[in-house]
Each structure stands twice: as C-alpha cells, then as structure tokens.
Write a protein that holds these residues in place. Structure first.
Motif, mmCIF file in Angstrom:
data_model
loop_
_atom_site.group_PDB
_atom_site.id
_atom_site.type_symbol
_atom_site.label_atom_id
_atom_site.label_comp_id
_atom_site.label_asym_id
_atom_site.label_seq_id
_atom_site.Cartn_x
_atom_site.Cartn_y
_atom_site.Cartn_z
ATOM 1 N N TRP A 87 0.819 -1.209 0.000
ATOM 2 C CA TRP A 87 0.000 0.000 0.000
ATOM 3 C C TRP A 87 0.853 1.259 0.000
ATOM 4 O O TRP A 87 0.502 2.266 -0.624
ATOM 5 N N ASN A 88 1.961 1.225 0.664
ATOM 6 C CA ASN A 88 2.784 2.419 0.817
ATOM 7 C C ASN A 88 3.911 2.523 -0.198
ATOM 8 O O ASN A 88 4.769 3.402 -0.068
ATOM 9 N N THR A 89 3.911 1.655 -1.200
ATOM 10 C CA THR A 89 4.800 1.897 -2.328
ATOM 11 C C THR A 89 4.071 2.820 -3.297
ATOM 12 O O THR A 89 2.844 2.799 -3.386
ATOM 13 N N ALA A 90 4.808 3.623 -4.003
ATOM 14 C CA ALA A 90 4.194 4.641 -4.856
ATOM 15 C C ALA A 90 3.268 4.040 -5.905
ATOM 16 O O ALA A 90 2.343 4.703 -6.371
ATOM 17 N N VAL A 91 3.493 2.785 -6.269
ATOM 18 C CA VAL A 91 2.715 2.216 -7.369
ATOM 19 C C VAL A 91 1.256 1.967 -7.019
ATOM 20 O O VAL A 91 0.452 1.744 -7.917
ATOM 21 N N LEU A 92 0.890 1.980 -5.753
ATOM 22 C CA LEU A 92 -0.527 1.823 -5.425
ATOM 23 C C LEU A 92 -1.201 3.168 -5.175
ATOM 24 O O LEU A 92 -2.313 3.221 -4.668
ATOM 25 N N PHE A 93 -0.532 4.245 -5.517
ATOM 26 C CA PHE A 93 -1.184 5.543 -5.477
ATOM 27 C C PHE A 93 -2.194 5.601 -6.630
ATOM 28 O O PHE A 93 -2.065 4.884 -7.624
ATOM 29 N N PRO A 94 -3.210 6.456 -6.555
ATOM 30 C CA PRO A 94 -4.323 6.414 -7.522
ATOM 31 C C PRO A 94 -3.936 6.556 -8.981
ATOM 32 O O PRO A 94 -4.588 5.983 -9.850
#
Length: 263
Positions: free
Chosen positions: A170-177
C-alpha cells in the motif's frame, strides 16, 4: 525481558527531531532515539527483547526509559526514502521482503498469551503472529539497495503475515491512484517473489482488506482519545486512506488483468 530502565537526563539542546513522526514525535539523542510511551509499550519492549534473543538483524534494541518517561531505543542508521517522491528499487523491495519473511519466521516463537497492544488486548488466535503492522517504506532505512533497519514498532500486535506484506504494498508509490497498471503489476510481483510463496493477486486483494481495517482502527483510536492517532487526524487520516481505497477498489479488475498479462 530487558534490564531495569536506564534513566538519563537530556535537555532540549541534545535532541534532534526525526523526520516523519505523525504519530509519535521521535527525537534523536546521540546514538539513541526517544519516543513517547503508552499502555502498549511493555508488550512492544517484550517483543523487541525477544527478537534480540533470536539474532534478528535490523531492529532497534530497548535501552530503557529516560527521565521524561520516553522509551530509549538504539538509533538505526540508513536512508529513509521520501514516500510519494521516491520509489524503491526492485532490489530494495526484495531486501525488505526477505527481512519481513525472516521476521515472521522468528516471531512465530513469541509467547502467544494475552498482552495489551496499541489496538488490541488479547492472546494470539490460531494462525496469527505478532505483526509489525506498519512495515512501510517510511519505517525502513536503507544502505544502498540493502535494508538497514526497521523502526516504529508501537502499533505491533496480532495479525497474519499477509497483513505486513499488504501494508508494505500500500505504501509503495505504485498503489497511489494515478499509478500505471503495468508498473503496479511489476511491483506486486517483485513483492511476492521477494517474500516467497505468495500470489501477487492475493497481495493486491488483501491490501484492500488490510487498509480498510487500518482506517477503522485509526478512527476507533481517535474516538478513544489516543494522542498519536489524533495527530494522524491532523494530516487527514483515516479520510485520506478511505479515499484512496475507493479508487483502488474501482481499479481491481484492471490491476488483476495487468498481473495476468505480466505472466
């Protein structure tokens, strides 16, 4: 258990505020870190002392309490990447996941009886371990591509191993919207392969479950007056997490398809 607390007088001039700290307000004093305590602190210290006996690397050691009642922990050197601005390398992800699997293996030997954790007071249920519960890039220091330290253990408590993997994802940038679906699939596969024996589809689905639970825990703790969780409210939590979850849930079909196409 650790030895009797060390009580040391340190004035404000000795303290260097550490970056982050939305929950705790940690400061560095020499080669130590000082953090506020709470009813959960004895259980967390027992956990860290147990892990020290196993030889698990990259964790802080408990040194006691200072004259303000703050815990004293050893400082873990290394570089913390700036979440939202920097992306972990594949090697950093793999190093973090290899350590996480090692942690889960050794913590399985921790006594299973009831303790007061930050978000729960109970014994471990079958299939549970004591999770770090905030095993995210902002709580990890790196030396190049290698994980150098894992800190901020104050929300540790009962959970399943996939909980820790999911909060890392969740806190890796790739799961940002606005993340590209192909890049999401790549990082989820890197996480699953680095940990070993995981299905990246399961990591993706459990991320929604885990972070929904996290938002509910934060909200409940805020209602109960937890000072650290109230500080999270000042930076928009859990509303921010819930908004991101809506977007992630809407993208699940696209992201699962990207995982399949990456095979």
């Amino acid at each position: 258990m650790h030895s009797d607390p060390i009580v040391t007088p340190d004035g404000p001039a000795d303290e260097i505020p550490l970056p982050g700290g939305n929950v705790g307000g940690a400061v560095r004093v020499g080669d130590t870190v000082r953090r506020p305590t709470g009813p959960w602190t004895p259980a967390v210290h027992e956990l860290l002392d147990f892990l020290a006996t196993t030889g698990l690397p990259r964790i802080p050691r408990v040194l006691g309490l200072d004259d303000r009642g703050r815990e004293i922990l050893t400082f873990l050197p290394g570089r913390v990447l700036d979440i939202g601005r920097e992306t972990l390398s594949d090697a950093q992800v793999q190093s973090a996941m290899q350590w996480l699997r090692e942690y889960h293996a050794v913590v399985a030997g921790f006594p299973r009886d009831s303790r007061r954790w930050r978000f729960a007071e109970r014994a471990l249920a079958p299939g549970e371990i004591v999770c770090h519960h905030d095993s995210a890039m902002y709580n990890m220091a790196f030396d190049g591509d290698e994980l150098a330290g894992v800190f901020d253990w104050d929300v540790a408590g009962p959970g399943i191993p996939l909980d820790d993997v999911a909060i890392f994802a969740w806190n890796t940038a790739v799961l940002f919207p606005d993340a590209d679906a192909a890049e999401v699939a790549h990082v989820l596969r890197t996480i699953a392969d680095g940990y070993g024996g995981l299905d990246p589809h399961a990591v993706l689905d459990h991320t929604v479950v885990r972070m929904t639970d996290a938002a509910d825990r934060i909200a409940a703790a805020q209602l109960a007056g937890d000072p650290g969780m109230l500080r999270l409210g000042e930076v928009g939590e859990p509303a921010s997490t819930r908004a991101r979850l809506v977007v992630l849930a809407s993208r699940l079909p696209e992201l699962h398809a990207a995982l399949d196409s990456a095979l």
